[in-house]
Design an enzyme around this catalytic site. Structure first.
Site, PDB file in Angstrom:
ATOM      1  N   SER A   1      -8.881   0.856   5.960  1.00 17.12           N
ATOM      2  CA  SER A   1      -9.801   1.635   6.797  1.00 17.12           C
ATOM      3  C   SER A   1     -10.406   2.850   6.093  1.00 17.12           C
ATOM      4  O   SER A   1     -10.514   3.933   6.678  1.00 17.12           O
ATOM      5  CB  SER A   1      -9.101   2.040   8.093  1.00 17.12           C
ATOM      6  OG  SER A   1      -8.654   0.884   8.769  1.00 17.12           O
TER       7      SER A   1
ATOM      8  N   GLY B   1     -12.475  -2.635   2.215  1.00 18.22           N
ATOM      9  CA  GLY B   1     -12.851  -3.899   2.848  1.00 18.22           C
ATOM     10  C   GLY B   1     -14.219  -3.801   3.491  1.00 18.22           C
ATOM     11  O   GLY B   1     -15.257  -3.838   2.823  1.00 18.22           O
TER      12      GLY B   1
ATOM     13  N   GLY C   1      -8.125  -2.711   8.557  1.00 18.15           N
ATOM     14  CA  GLY C   1      -8.976  -3.217   9.638  1.00 18.15           C
ATOM     15  C   GLY C   1      -8.947  -2.370  10.884  1.00 18.15           C
ATOM     16  O   GLY C   1      -9.224  -2.855  11.978  1.00 18.15           O
TER      17      GLY C   1
ATOM     18  N   ASN D   1     -13.564  -5.165  -1.691  1.00 18.00           N
ATOM     19  CA  ASN D   1     -13.003  -6.485  -1.422  1.00 18.00           C
ATOM     20  C   ASN D   1     -13.784  -7.075  -0.250  1.00 18.00           C
ATOM     21  O   ASN D   1     -13.584  -6.670   0.893  1.00 18.00           O
ATOM     22  CB  ASN D   1     -11.512  -6.352  -1.080  1.00 18.00           C
ATOM     23  CG  ASN D   1     -10.899  -7.669  -0.661  1.00 18.00           C
ATOM     24  OD1 ASN D   1     -11.513  -8.727  -0.801  1.00 18.00           O
ATOM     25  ND2 ASN D   1      -9.668  -7.613  -0.144  1.00 18.00           N
ATOM     26  N   TRP D   2     -14.680  -8.009  -0.571  1.00 16.45           N
ATOM     27  CA  TRP D   2     -15.546  -8.566   0.487  1.00 16.45           C
ATOM     28  C   TRP D   2     -14.799  -9.526   1.401  1.00 16.45           C
ATOM     29  O   TRP D   2     -15.337  -9.963   2.424  1.00 16.45           O
ATOM     30  CB  TRP D   2     -16.731  -9.310  -0.148  1.00 16.45           C
ATOM     31  CG  TRP D   2     -17.751  -8.432  -0.804  1.00 16.45           C
ATOM     32  CD1 TRP D   2     -17.663  -7.083  -0.995  1.00 16.45           C
ATOM     33  CD2 TRP D   2     -19.002  -8.844  -1.357  1.00 16.45           C
ATOM     34  NE1 TRP D   2     -18.802  -6.619  -1.638  1.00 16.45           N
ATOM     35  CE2 TRP D   2     -19.629  -7.685  -1.875  1.00 16.45           C
ATOM     36  CE3 TRP D   2     -19.663 -10.058  -1.473  1.00 16.45           C
ATOM     37  CZ2 TRP D   2     -20.885  -7.727  -2.495  1.00 16.45           C
ATOM     38  CZ3 TRP D   2     -20.904 -10.107  -2.093  1.00 16.45           C
ATOM     39  CH2 TRP D   2     -21.508  -8.952  -2.588  1.00 16.45           C
ATOM     40  N   LYS D   3     -13.594  -9.918   1.018  1.00 17.24           N
ATOM     41  CA  LYS D   3     -12.816 -10.905   1.793  1.00 17.24           C
ATOM     42  C   LYS D   3     -13.689 -12.155   2.010  1.00 17.24           C
ATOM     43  O   LYS D   3     -14.435 -12.512   1.104  1.00 17.24           O
ATOM     44  CB  LYS D   3     -12.304 -10.283   3.093  1.00 17.24           C
ATOM     45  CG  LYS D   3     -11.530  -8.981   2.803  1.00 17.24           C
ATOM     46  CD  LYS D   3     -10.770  -8.446   3.965  1.00 17.24           C
ATOM     47  CE  LYS D   3     -10.036  -7.164   3.556  1.00 17.24           C
ATOM     48  NZ  LYS D   3      -9.220  -6.612   4.621  1.00 17.24           N
TER      49      LYS D   3
ATOM     50  N   GLU E   1      -1.668  -0.737   0.078  1.00 18.93           N
ATOM     51  CA  GLU E   1      -2.417  -1.051   1.301  1.00 18.93           C
ATOM     52  C   GLU E   1      -1.444  -1.289   2.445  1.00 18.93           C
ATOM     53  O   GLU E   1      -0.990  -2.428   2.655  1.00 18.93           O
ATOM     54  CB  GLU E   1      -3.244  -2.328   1.098  1.00 18.93           C
ATOM     55  CG  GLU E   1      -4.346  -2.215   0.077  1.00 18.93           C
ATOM     56  CD  GLU E   1      -5.504  -3.152   0.414  1.00 18.93           C
ATOM     57  OE1 GLU E   1      -6.635  -2.668   0.422  1.00 18.93           O
ATOM     58  OE2 GLU E   1      -5.277  -4.334   0.703  1.00 18.93           O
TER      59      GLU E   1
ATOM     60  N   HIS F   1      -2.599  -9.683  -1.956  1.00 18.24           N
ATOM     61  CA  HIS F   1      -3.154  -8.982  -0.783  1.00 18.24           C
ATOM     62  C   HIS F   1      -2.337  -9.364   0.455  1.00 18.24           C
ATOM     63  O   HIS F   1      -1.894 -10.509   0.583  1.00 18.24           O
ATOM     64  CB  HIS F   1      -4.625  -9.367  -0.591  1.00 18.24           C
ATOM     65  CG  HIS F   1      -5.322  -8.477   0.389  1.00 18.24           C
ATOM     66  ND1 HIS F   1      -5.169  -8.633   1.751  1.00 18.24           N
ATOM     67  CD2 HIS F   1      -6.118  -7.403   0.211  1.00 18.24           C
ATOM     68  CE1 HIS F   1      -5.874  -7.693   2.364  1.00 18.24           C
ATOM     69  NE2 HIS F   1      -6.462  -6.928   1.448  1.00 18.24           N
TER      70      HIS F   1
HETATM   71  P1  13P Z   1     -10.591  -2.454   5.472  1.00 22.54           P
HETATM   72  O1  13P Z   1     -11.213  -1.421   4.543  1.00 22.54           O
HETATM   73  O2  13P Z   1     -11.611  -3.290   6.153  1.00 22.54           O
HETATM   74  O3  13P Z   1      -9.579  -1.849   6.376  1.00 22.54           O
HETATM   75  O4  13P Z   1      -9.800  -3.480   4.506  1.00 22.54           O
HETATM   76  C1  13P Z   1      -8.910  -2.966   3.589  1.00 22.54           C
HETATM   77  C2  13P Z   1      -8.474  -4.044   2.672  1.00 22.54           C
HETATM   78  O5  13P Z   1      -7.695  -4.910   3.068  1.00 22.54           O
HETATM   79  C3  13P Z   1      -9.006  -4.055   1.307  1.00 22.54           C
HETATM   80  O6  13P Z   1      -8.368  -4.981   0.493  1.00 22.54           O
END
Ligand code: 13P
Length: 256
Positions: free
Chosen positions: A216, A237, A174, A12-14, A168, A98
């Site tokens: 994470s 992420g 994060g 998920n590149w956000k 999640e 999400h």
């Molecule tokens: P991180 O892997 O950066 O903690 O993000 C997780 C996430 O929200 C994936 O959708």
């Protein structure tokens, strides 16, 4: 894990990266390392990069995903993107609910509509659930059940093979690997989710819905999460923006 089964490794590149050139560079790196994989690799870039990314040939083990969608097929909905438009760009999977969208005000009722719209368009929803914090009394378990009840409210058994659940926990997103969930604790939550689905759809059907973990994940903790946590895949992420780390995680999953 049974060798005939494969893990989902989903990036998920956000809202990253900043520009198209960088997006294509990251995607090319991931594409190279996704050849002939046992894992099912899915990349979910921002909408604006989907068109470019979807134009080339994709390895069989690599699919495209999106990070959200609207629940209507077309019409006067300024700024929204429909499941049909996503399907036209070879998108197969769509993240819904999400926690970062929930934090912006997206509610369970809307998430449920999106899930139904995706299934009607023959797309595969990746349904995100997760508590903000854990309490000693276990109230977070009821919270998770409530998110699941809304999400699956109108999902019929015939559609179940298209659905993925991503657990999640908000408190683990994060952060550092040390703050991610432990394998043991994850296993308990995976069981709770599977039990919910088994109650609703029967053991065989309910247990067949893949339950993934996100929060994470890195090459340092991916193996514990998959092996001890009994997750059937990972929603990643930050580390999905680094083709080298992402590829290491796929290597680990393929070797289990
Ligand atoms: P991180 O892997 O950066 O903690 O993000 C997780 C996430 O929200 C994936 O959708």
């Amino acid at each position: 894990m049974d060798k005939s089964k494969s893990y989902y490794i989903i990036g998920n590149w956000k809202m990253n990266p900043d520009n198209r050139k960088e997006a294509l560079k990251i995607f090319e790196g991931i594409k190279k390392s996704s050849q002939r994989r046992r894992s099912k690799v899915v990349v979910c870039p921002p909408f604006v990069y989907l068109s470019d990314i979807s134009s080339g040939r994709l390895p069989k083990s690599l699919s495209l995903g999106a990070q959200d969608c609207f629940w209507k097929e077309s019409g006067s909905f300024t700024g929204e993107i429909s499941p049909t438009q996503l399907a036209d760009l070879r998108v197969e999977y769509v993240i819904v609910g999400h926690s970062e969208r929930r934090a912006m005000g997206e509610e369970d009722e809307v998430i449920s509509k999106k899930i139904n719209a995706l299934l009607s368009a023959d797309l595969k929803p990746i349904i995100c659930i997760g508590e903000s914090r854990r309490d000693k009394d276990g109230e977070y378990l009821q919270f998770l059940e409530s998110q699941l009840s809304f999400a699956f409210d109108e999902v019929t058994p015939v559609h179940l093979d298209k659905v993925i659940v991503a657990y999640e926990p908000v408190w683990a997103i994060g952060k550092t690997e040390e703050e991610a969930i432990t394998g043991h604790s994850l296993h308990e939550t995976v069981i709770l989710i599977k039990r919910f689905l088994a109650r609703k759809y029967g053991k065989e059907r309910g247990f067949s819905v893949p339950v993934l973990y996100g929060g994470s994940v890195s090459p340092r903790n991916a193996e514990e999460i998959l092996k001890e946590g009994n997750a059937e895949g990972l929603l990643i992420g930050r580390e999905s923006l680094d083709p080298k780390s992402f590829s290491e995680i796929i290597d680990l999953a393929d070797s289990i």
